[in-house]
Scaffold this motif. Structure first.
Motif, mmCIF file in Angstrom:
data_model
loop_
_atom_site.group_PDB
_atom_site.id
_atom_site.type_symbol
_atom_site.label_atom_id
_atom_site.label_comp_id
_atom_site.label_asym_id
_atom_site.label_seq_id
_atom_site.Cartn_x
_atom_site.Cartn_y
_atom_site.Cartn_z
ATOM 1 N N LEU A 42 0.819 -1.227 0.000
ATOM 2 C CA LEU A 42 0.000 0.000 0.000
ATOM 3 C C LEU A 42 0.848 1.271 0.000
ATOM 4 N N GLU A 46 1.214 4.053 -3.090
ATOM 5 C CA GLU A 46 0.883 5.455 -2.824
ATOM 6 C C GLU A 46 2.001 6.357 -3.345
ATOM 7 N N GLU A 53 1.690 11.427 -10.466
ATOM 8 C CA GLU A 53 0.938 12.674 -10.438
ATOM 9 C C GLU A 53 1.838 13.878 -10.685
ATOM 10 N N LEU A 59 3.449 6.149 -17.699
ATOM 11 C CA LEU A 59 2.696 4.902 -17.690
ATOM 12 C C LEU A 59 3.583 3.649 -17.583
ATOM 13 N N ILE A 63 3.065 0.806 -14.731
ATOM 14 C CA ILE A 63 2.749 -0.595 -15.042
ATOM 15 C C ILE A 63 3.754 -1.544 -14.366
ATOM 16 N N ASP A 104 -7.160 -3.261 -10.606
ATOM 17 C CA ASP A 104 -7.723 -4.396 -9.875
ATOM 18 C C ASP A 104 -6.904 -4.841 -8.669
ATOM 19 N N LYS A 107 -9.105 -4.510 -5.529
ATOM 20 C CA LYS A 107 -10.178 -5.520 -5.570
ATOM 21 C C LYS A 107 -9.591 -6.900 -5.254
ATOM 22 N N ILE A 109 -6.968 -7.586 -3.444
ATOM 23 C CA ILE A 109 -6.617 -7.665 -2.017
ATOM 24 C C ILE A 109 -7.879 -7.919 -1.195
ATOM 25 N N GLY A 146 -19.846 -6.917 -4.590
ATOM 26 C CA GLY A 146 -18.850 -5.924 -4.193
ATOM 27 C C GLY A 146 -18.236 -5.277 -5.419
ATOM 28 N N MET A 151 -11.419 5.391 -10.395
ATOM 29 C CA MET A 151 -11.382 6.646 -11.135
ATOM 30 C C MET A 151 -12.704 7.395 -11.017
ATOM 31 N N THR A 152 -12.572 8.721 -11.016
ATOM 32 C CA THR A 152 -13.776 9.550 -10.916
ATOM 33 C C THR A 152 -14.677 9.302 -12.133
ATOM 34 N N ALA A 179 -10.438 3.874 -4.224
ATOM 35 C CA ALA A 179 -9.950 5.205 -3.865
ATOM 36 C C ALA A 179 -10.899 6.331 -4.290
ATOM 37 N N ASP A 197 -11.114 -0.124 3.363
ATOM 38 C CA ASP A 197 -9.997 -1.052 3.158
ATOM 39 C C ASP A 197 -10.483 -2.491 3.314
ATOM 40 N N ALA A 201 -13.893 -4.209 4.867
ATOM 41 C CA ALA A 201 -14.810 -4.908 3.958
ATOM 42 C C ALA A 201 -15.274 -6.217 4.601
HETATM 43 CO CO1 B1M Z 1 -3.953 4.261 -12.576
HETATM 44 N N1 B1M Z 1 -4.800 5.908 -11.908
HETATM 45 N N2 B1M Z 1 -4.464 4.703 -14.365
HETATM 46 N N3 B1M Z 1 -2.985 2.653 -13.016
HETATM 47 N N4 B1M Z 1 -3.251 4.213 -10.756
HETATM 48 C C1 B1M Z 1 -4.797 6.102 -10.393
HETATM 49 C C2 B1M Z 1 -6.075 5.521 -9.777
HETATM 50 C C3 B1M Z 1 -4.734 7.692 -10.294
HETATM 51 C C4 B1M Z 1 -5.356 8.252 -9.013
HETATM 52 C C5 B1M Z 1 -3.267 8.132 -10.495
HETATM 53 C C6 B1M Z 1 -3.087 9.644 -10.454
HETATM 54 O O1 B1M Z 1 -3.315 10.305 -11.425
HETATM 55 N N5 B1M Z 1 -2.700 10.168 -9.324
HETATM 56 C C7 B1M Z 1 -5.513 8.102 -11.597
HETATM 57 C C8 B1M Z 1 -7.043 8.298 -11.454
HETATM 58 C C9 B1M Z 1 -7.439 9.762 -11.405
HETATM 59 C C10 B1M Z 1 -8.903 9.951 -11.196
HETATM 60 O O2 B1M Z 1 -9.766 9.317 -11.738
HETATM 61 N N6 B1M Z 1 -9.240 10.906 -10.390
HETATM 62 C C11 B1M Z 1 -5.153 6.972 -12.537
HETATM 63 C C12 B1M Z 1 -5.199 7.047 -13.957
HETATM 64 C C13 B1M Z 1 -5.574 8.393 -14.519
HETATM 65 C C14 B1M Z 1 -4.921 5.949 -14.793
HETATM 66 C C15 B1M Z 1 -4.984 5.886 -16.332
HETATM 67 C C16 B1M Z 1 -6.155 6.622 -16.997
HETATM 68 C C17 B1M Z 1 -3.619 6.386 -16.860
HETATM 69 C C18 B1M Z 1 -3.524 6.508 -18.360
HETATM 70 O O3 B1M Z 1 -3.747 5.571 -19.094
HETATM 71 N N7 B1M Z 1 -3.210 7.700 -18.785
HETATM 72 C C19 B1M Z 1 -5.089 4.363 -16.576
HETATM 73 C C20 B1M Z 1 -6.547 3.914 -16.460
HETATM 74 C C21 B1M Z 1 -6.899 2.825 -17.350
HETATM 75 C C22 B1M Z 1 -8.324 2.334 -17.054
HETATM 76 O O4 B1M Z 1 -8.632 1.925 -15.950
HETATM 77 N N8 B1M Z 1 -9.173 2.409 -18.029
HETATM 78 C C23 B1M Z 1 -4.352 3.838 -15.385
HETATM 79 C C24 B1M Z 1 -3.668 2.623 -15.387
HETATM 80 C C25 B1M Z 1 -2.988 2.112 -14.302
HETATM 81 C C26 B1M Z 1 -2.120 0.846 -14.359
HETATM 82 C C27 B1M Z 1 -2.670 -0.215 -15.302
HETATM 83 C C28 B1M Z 1 -0.735 1.237 -14.810
HETATM 84 C C29 B1M Z 1 -2.053 0.469 -12.836
HETATM 85 C C30 B1M Z 1 -3.149 -0.497 -12.396
HETATM 86 C C31 B1M Z 1 -2.723 -1.936 -12.434
HETATM 87 C C32 B1M Z 1 -3.736 -2.844 -11.798
HETATM 88 O O5 B1M Z 1 -4.562 -2.470 -10.971
HETATM 89 N N9 B1M Z 1 -3.643 -4.087 -12.189
HETATM 90 C C33 B1M Z 1 -2.344 1.818 -12.167
HETATM 91 C C34 B1M Z 1 -2.029 2.110 -10.802
HETATM 92 C C35 B1M Z 1 -1.202 1.076 -10.072
HETATM 93 C C36 B1M Z 1 -2.476 3.302 -10.156
HETATM 94 C C37 B1M Z 1 -2.143 3.816 -8.726
HETATM 95 C C38 B1M Z 1 -0.709 4.318 -8.731
HETATM 96 C C39 B1M Z 1 -2.301 2.819 -7.598
HETATM 97 C C40 B1M Z 1 -3.660 2.115 -7.529
HETATM 98 C C41 B1M Z 1 -3.587 0.966 -6.567
HETATM 99 O O6 B1M Z 1 -3.469 -0.195 -6.976
HETATM 100 N N10 B1M Z 1 -3.593 1.281 -5.257
HETATM 101 C C42 B1M Z 1 -3.220 4.979 -8.553
HETATM 102 C C43 B1M Z 1 -2.746 6.129 -7.677
HETATM 103 C C44 B1M Z 1 -3.167 5.982 -6.233
HETATM 104 O O7 B1M Z 1 -4.153 5.336 -5.906
HETATM 105 N N11 B1M Z 1 -2.416 6.613 -5.377
HETATM 106 C C45 B1M Z 1 -3.690 5.225 -9.943
HETATM 107 C C46 B1M Z 1 -3.427 0.294 -4.208
HETATM 108 C C47 B1M Z 1 -4.767 -0.404 -3.935
HETATM 109 C C48 B1M Z 1 -4.558 -1.527 -2.936
HETATM 110 O O8 B1M Z 1 -5.636 0.555 -3.388
HETATM 111 O O9 B1M Z 1 -7.420 0.128 -5.142
HETATM 112 O O10 B1M Z 1 -7.693 1.976 -3.415
HETATM 113 P P1 B1M Z 1 -7.185 0.650 -3.772
HETATM 114 O O11 B1M Z 1 -7.872 -0.457 -2.830
HETATM 115 C C49 B1M Z 1 -7.922 -0.355 -1.420
HETATM 116 C C50 B1M Z 1 -9.160 0.396 -0.904
HETATM 117 O O12 B1M Z 1 -9.615 1.413 -1.775
HETATM 118 C C51 B1M Z 1 -10.161 -0.679 -0.671
HETATM 119 O O13 B1M Z 1 -9.371 -1.768 -0.218
HETATM 120 C C52 B1M Z 1 -8.116 -1.765 -0.906
HETATM 121 C C53 B1M Z 1 -7.071 -2.233 0.084
HETATM 122 O O14 B1M Z 1 -6.877 -1.316 1.114
HETATM 123 N N12 B1M Z 1 -11.020 -1.162 -1.761
HETATM 124 C C54 B1M Z 1 -12.222 -1.719 -1.474
HETATM 125 C C55 B1M Z 1 -10.837 -1.241 -3.085
HETATM 126 N N13 B1M Z 1 -11.857 -1.809 -3.679
HETATM 127 C C56 B1M Z 1 -12.741 -2.134 -2.713
HETATM 128 C C57 B1M Z 1 -13.986 -2.755 -2.779
HETATM 129 C C58 B1M Z 1 -14.683 -2.929 -1.576
HETATM 130 C C59 B1M Z 1 -14.158 -2.502 -0.368
HETATM 131 C C60 B1M Z 1 -12.918 -1.905 -0.294
HETATM 132 O O15 B1M Z 1 -15.880 -3.508 -1.520
HETATM 133 C C61 B1M Z 1 -16.432 -4.059 -2.679
#
Ligand code: B1M
Length: 210
Positions: A42, A46, A53, A59, A63, A104, A107, A109, A146, A151-152, A179, A197, A201
Motif C-alpha cells: 500500500l 501510494e 501525479e 505509464l 505498469i 484491480d 479488488k 486484495i 462488491g 477513477m472519478t 480510492a 480497506d 470490507a
Molecule cells: Co492508474 N490511476 N491509471 N494505473 N493508478 C490512479 C487511480 C490515479 C489516481 C493516479 C493519479 O493520477 N494520481 C488516476 C485516477 C485519477 C482519477 O480518476 N481521479 C489513474 C489514472 C488516470 C490511470 C490511467 C487513466 C492512466 C492513463 O492511461 N493515462 C489508466 C486507467 C486505465 C483504465 O482503468 N481504463 C491507469 C492505469 C494504471 C495501471 C494499469 C498502470 C495500474 C493499475 C494496475 C492494476 O490495478 N492491475 C495503475 C495504478 C497502479 C495506479 C495507482 C498508482 C495505484 C492504484 C492501486 O493499486 N492502489 C493509482 C494512484 C493511487 O491510488 N495513489 C492510480 C493500491 C490499492 C490496494 O488501493 O485500489 O484503493 P485501492 O484499494 C484499497 C481500498 O480502496 C479498498 O481496499 C483496498 C485495500 O486497502 N477497496 C475496497 C478497493 N476496492 C474495494 C472494494 C470494496 C471494499 C474496499 O468492496 C467491494
C-alpha cells in the motif's frame, strides 16, 4: 535500509524479481503476510501514485510497479490460503472492478482477505460490464455484490449497478470501495455499504450477512 523499506523500494522501482525474492524470504522466515500488504504494497503504490501525479513517472513505470505489487499479492494469497487450511463457507460475494476501469489490485486484495476469512468469492475480474454482474447475481448463489472503482470517471458505473439491482429486485446487497468513492457516495447511490480497506470490507460483509 530495513527489509520493509527495501521491499517498498523494489515495488516503487518496478523490480518484480527483487521484490518476489525478498518477500518469499520474509514469508519463509514467518513474516506476517497481511503485513506485507499493509506495510509494503500500500505505501509503495501510494508513492508510485505521487510520482506519477507530479510527472516524474509515466505509464511504463506505473505498469512495472503495479506488476511487482500484484506479484506480492499473489504470493501473499497463496501463503494465507495455505496457512489457513480448509476454507469455511460463511457466505458468497461477487467481486468486480466496474466497466471502464482496469485497476484491480485493491479488488484482488479485498477478495483475498475475504477468502482468508472464510467467505467464498466469485471474482469477475476488472472492466466488468454491468450485464455480466447482473447475470452472475441472478444465479442466486451470492448474497453480496462488491464493486471497486478507482477513477472519478468510472465510479458512476456503481450508481448504474446499484440502481439496476434495486430495480430488478435482485436478492443481493451492494457494497462499494476504491480510492474514488466514500461513505457519502455509497449513501447517495443507495448502496448498502462502503468500506475504506480490506479488513473493513470483511467487517461490513459480516454485518450485512447476519
Ligand atoms: Co492508474 N490511476 N491509471 N494505473 N493508478 C490512479 C487511480 C490515479 C489516481 C493516479 C493519479 O493520477 N494520481 C488516476 C485516477 C485519477 C482519477 O480518476 N481521479 C489513474 C489514472 C488516470 C490511470 C490511467 C487513466 C492512466 C492513463 O492511461 N493515462 C489508466 C486507467 C486505465 C483504465 O482503468 N481504463 C491507469 C492505469 C494504471 C495501471 C494499469 C498502470 C495500474 C493499475 C494496475 C492494476 O490495478 N492491475 C495503475 C495504478 C497502479 C495506479 C495507482 C498508482 C495505484 C492504484 C492501486 O493499486 N492502489 C493509482 C494512484 C493511487 O491510488 N495513489 C492510480 C493500491 C490499492 C490496494 O488501493 O485500489 O484503493 P485501492 O484499494 C484499497 C481500498 O480502496 C479498498 O481496499 C483496498 C485495500 O486497502 N477497496 C475496497 C478497493 N476496492 C474495494 C472494494 C470494496 C471494499 C474496499 O468492496 C467491494
Amino acid at each position: 535500509l530495513g527489509p520493509i523499506e527495501q521491499m517498498r523500494r523494489c515495488i516503487v522501482q518496478g523490480d518484480k524479481s527483487g521484490i518476489l525474492e525478498k518477500a518469499s524470504r520474509f514469508l519463509a522466515e514467518g513474516g506476517d503476510p497481511l503485513g506485507l500488504i499493509n506495510d509494503v504494497v500500500l505505501p509503495a503504490l501510494e508513492e508510485v501514485g505521487r510520482l506519477y501525479e507530479c510527472g516524474e513517472y509515466f505509464l511504463p513505470q506505473l505498469i512495472s510497479s503495479a506488476e511487482a505489487a500484484q506479484g506480492v499479492c499473489d504470493l501473499v494469497e497463496k501463503t494465507v490460503l495455505s496457512r489457513g487450511g480448509k476454507l469455511k463457507d460463511r457466505g458468497c460475494i461477487i467481486m468486480a472492478t466496474v466497466a471502464g476501469d482496469i485497476h484491480d489490485i485493491g479488488k484482488n486484495i479485498v477478495s483475498m482477505v475475504l477468502k482468508s476469512h472464510g467467505f467464498r468469492v466469485i471474482d469477475l475480474g476488472k472492466d466488468v460490464p454491468l450485464e455480466r454482474i447482473l447475470q452472475e447475481a441472478k444465479k442466486g448463489e451470492a448474497q453480496i455484490v462488491g464493486l471497486s472503482a478507482l477513477m472519478t470517471t468510472t465510479m458512476r458505473e456503481m450508481e448504474r449497478a446499484a440502481k439496476t439491482i434495486k430495480e430488478e429486485n435482485l436478492p443481493v446487497k451492494v457494497i462499494i470501495g476504491g480510492a474514488a468513492v466514500s461513505q457519502g457516495y455509497a449513501d447517495a447511490i443507495g448502496a448498502d455499504g462502503y468500506a475504506p480497506d480490506a479488513l473493513s470490507a470483511v467487517r461490513l460483509v459480516e454485518k450485512l450477512l447476519t
